[in-house]
Write a protein that holds these residues in place. Structure first.
Motif, PDB file in Angstrom:
ATOM      1  N   SER A  66       2.090  -0.065  10.083  1.00  0.00           N
ATOM      2  CA  SER A  66       1.527   0.006  11.435  1.00  0.00           C
ATOM      3  C   SER A  66       0.942   1.375  11.749  1.00  0.00           C
ATOM      4  O   SER A  66       0.176   1.519  12.703  1.00  0.00           O
ATOM      5  N   SER A  67       1.277   2.406  10.962  1.00  0.00           N
ATOM      6  CA  SER A  67       0.715   3.736  11.196  1.00  0.00           C
ATOM      7  C   SER A  67      -0.642   3.903  10.535  1.00  0.00           C
ATOM      8  O   SER A  67      -1.316   4.908  10.750  1.00  0.00           O
ATOM      9  N   GLY A  68      -1.034   2.925   9.717  1.00  0.00           N
ATOM     10  CA  GLY A  68      -2.348   2.955   9.096  1.00  0.00           C
ATOM     11  C   GLY A  68      -3.358   2.155   9.891  1.00  0.00           C
ATOM     12  O   GLY A  68      -3.128   1.794  11.050  1.00  0.00           O
ATOM     13  N   ASP A  69      -4.469   1.826   9.255  1.00  0.00           N
ATOM     14  CA  ASP A  69      -5.532   1.127   9.980  1.00  0.00           C
ATOM     15  C   ASP A  69      -5.259  -0.355  10.200  1.00  0.00           C
ATOM     16  O   ASP A  69      -5.905  -0.993  11.020  1.00  0.00           O
ATOM     17  N   GLU A  70      -4.297  -0.935   9.441  1.00  0.00           N
ATOM     18  CA  GLU A  70      -3.897  -2.336   9.615  1.00  0.00           C
ATOM     19  C   GLU A  70      -5.079  -3.304   9.479  1.00  0.00           C
ATOM     20  O   GLU A  70      -5.079  -4.373  10.103  1.00  0.00           O
ATOM     21  N   SER A  71      -6.056  -2.973   8.679  1.00  0.00           N
ATOM     22  CA  SER A  71      -7.274  -3.773   8.598  1.00  0.00           C
ATOM     23  C   SER A  71      -7.518  -4.293   7.191  1.00  0.00           C
ATOM     24  O   SER A  71      -6.963  -3.782   6.214  1.00  0.00           O
ATOM     25  N   GLY A  72      -8.379  -5.292   7.092  1.00  0.00           N
ATOM     26  CA  GLY A  72      -8.870  -5.734   5.795  1.00  0.00           C
ATOM     27  C   GLY A  72      -7.831  -6.427   4.935  1.00  0.00           C
ATOM     28  O   GLY A  72      -6.936  -7.111   5.430  1.00  0.00           O
ATOM     29  N   TRP A  73      -7.960  -6.220   3.619  1.00  0.00           N
ATOM     30  CA  TRP A  73      -7.174  -6.952   2.632  1.00  0.00           C
ATOM     31  C   TRP A  73      -6.431  -5.948   1.765  1.00  0.00           C
ATOM     32  O   TRP A  73      -7.023  -5.234   0.959  1.00  0.00           O
ATOM     33  N   ASP A  74      -5.105  -5.893   1.926  1.00  0.00           N
ATOM     34  CA  ASP A  74      -4.255  -5.017   1.126  1.00  0.00           C
ATOM     35  C   ASP A  74      -3.481  -5.828   0.096  1.00  0.00           C
ATOM     36  O   ASP A  74      -3.279  -7.033   0.254  1.00  0.00           O
ATOM     37  N   GLU A  75      -3.015  -5.139  -0.958  1.00  0.00           N
ATOM     38  CA  GLU A  75      -2.117  -5.737  -1.943  1.00  0.00           C
ATOM     39  C   GLU A  75      -0.683  -5.391  -1.560  1.00  0.00           C
ATOM     40  O   GLU A  75      -0.370  -4.223  -1.311  1.00  0.00           O
ATOM     41  N   MET A  76       0.197  -6.399  -1.517  1.00  0.00           N
ATOM     42  CA  MET A  76       1.608  -6.149  -1.234  1.00  0.00           C
ATOM     43  C   MET A  76       2.400  -6.318  -2.536  1.00  0.00           C
ATOM     44  O   MET A  76       2.462  -7.412  -3.104  1.00  0.00           O
ATOM     45  N   PHE A  77       3.002  -5.218  -3.011  1.00  0.00           N
ATOM     46  CA  PHE A  77       3.706  -5.199  -4.283  1.00  0.00           C
ATOM     47  C   PHE A  77       4.527  -3.915  -4.363  1.00  0.00           C
ATOM     48  O   PHE A  77       4.029  -2.871  -3.956  1.00  0.00           O
TER      49      PHE A  77
END
Length: 314
Positions: A66-77
């Motif tokens: 939540s402290s980042g841009d919270e946008s687009g498509w991230d990889e969760m790993f």
């Protein structure tokens, strides 16, 4: 000679790779977790990925999502929820919020029509790689491989995290045999508590029957994360917009990516309105939970684990 082309440029001050065919385009920022910040249908000029409007960036490794841009498509790993790895030889090592790799800078290189990105773990000995290419003018393919750099087997949870622009009336299509979900999170316990089971897509609420397969109007009380129960019989899912006839479809190997999670937020989290289709190698966001229930992926010592995603925009 492959389909499409890649060029390097800049997006909000970050080095970015731009890939495109006649019918689709995307933008990848290796320095920000190799996230995709744009995925567009060039034929209709529709941007599918959602943006919070915040400046692109994050506060570094292990920072809250939540402290980042919270946008687009991230990889969760190698996990999604913050937790500690339960088993030796890494018992007690922390997995940050949304995993390790979304907040790390990845290496990137381009060979012809293929963009390759890779990163190595911080708390755990692995290398995660992905390669972007185009199967056709309207289909993007991403090939993934995890390499275990240790002698011990390593369990992990990977999930795609594409935050899509949600619009009232859009419809989620899944294999016909999926009819039950398990709740991972529901704002105000609208759908229940963690671990509760309920039918899908129709559920009965005080306000009447709710169809979870159809995106509703913005509502600050609605933010749900759930997984379909059991393993998928076939690896595909699609989100369509009946108002325009457009759709985004995903295909993936059900033997390697056997689970499907959904994040549906129409204002309950952050006042945002977005929707995420999350093919996953494990279930229920918490790696501890997935490992206890034998629903986490495992890669043998010095071994590899491979899978792919194919995304078609029409």
């Amino acid at each position: 000679m492959g389909i499409g082309q890649w060029t390097i440029g800049e997006r909000e001050g970050h080095a970015a790779w731009f890939g495109e065919t006649e019918k689709l385009s995307l933008c990848v920022i290796p320095g920000l977790g190799s996230k995709v910040v744009s995925l567009a249908n060039r034929s209709t000029n529709r941007e599918w990925l959602w943006s919070s409007g915040k400046k692109l960036g994050n506060e570094g490794f292990a920072s809250p999502f939540s402290s980042g841009d919270e946008s687009g498509w991230d990889e969760m790993f190698p996990g999604i929820n913050e937790c500690s790895y339960p088993d030796e030889p890494w018992s007690g090592r922390r997995i940050p919020d949304h995993g390790e790799v979304w907040s790390l800078a990845w290496e990137a290189s381009c060979t012809g029509s293929e963009l390759r990105c890779k990163v190595e773990g911080v708390q755990f000995p692995y290398r995660l790689e992905k390669a972007y290419s185009f199967l056709s003018e309207d289909t993007l393919r991403i090939d993934y491989v995890v390499t275990n750099l240790s002698d011990s087997s390593f369990s992990f949870h990977w999930a795609a995290h594409p935050l899509l622009q949600g619009k009232e009336g859009m419809k989620l299509h899944v294999p016909e045999d999926l009819n039950e979900i398990e709740i991972a999170y529901s704002e105000g316990k609208r759908l229940g508590e963690f671990g509760d089971l309920t039918d899908w897509p129709l559920i009965e609420k005080d306000e009447g029957t709710v169809d979870l397969s159809i995106l509703g109007a913005p509502d600050r009380s609605v933010a749900d994360k759930y997984y379909f129960t059991g393993k998928l019989s076939v690896g595909w899912v699609r989100l369509s917009d009946p108002a325009t006839g457009e759709s985004l479809a995903m295909r993936f190997p059900e033997d390697k990516v056997p689970y499907l999670g959904i994040w549906a937020n129409s204002g309950g989290y952050g006042g945002y309105n977005h929707f995420a289709i999350e093919p996953a190698t494990g279930r229920m966001d918490d790696l501890n939970y997935a490992m206890r229930h034998h629903e986490a992926a495992t890669v043998d010592g010095r071994g590899t684990y491979r899978w792919f995603l194919e995304i078609t925009l029409t």
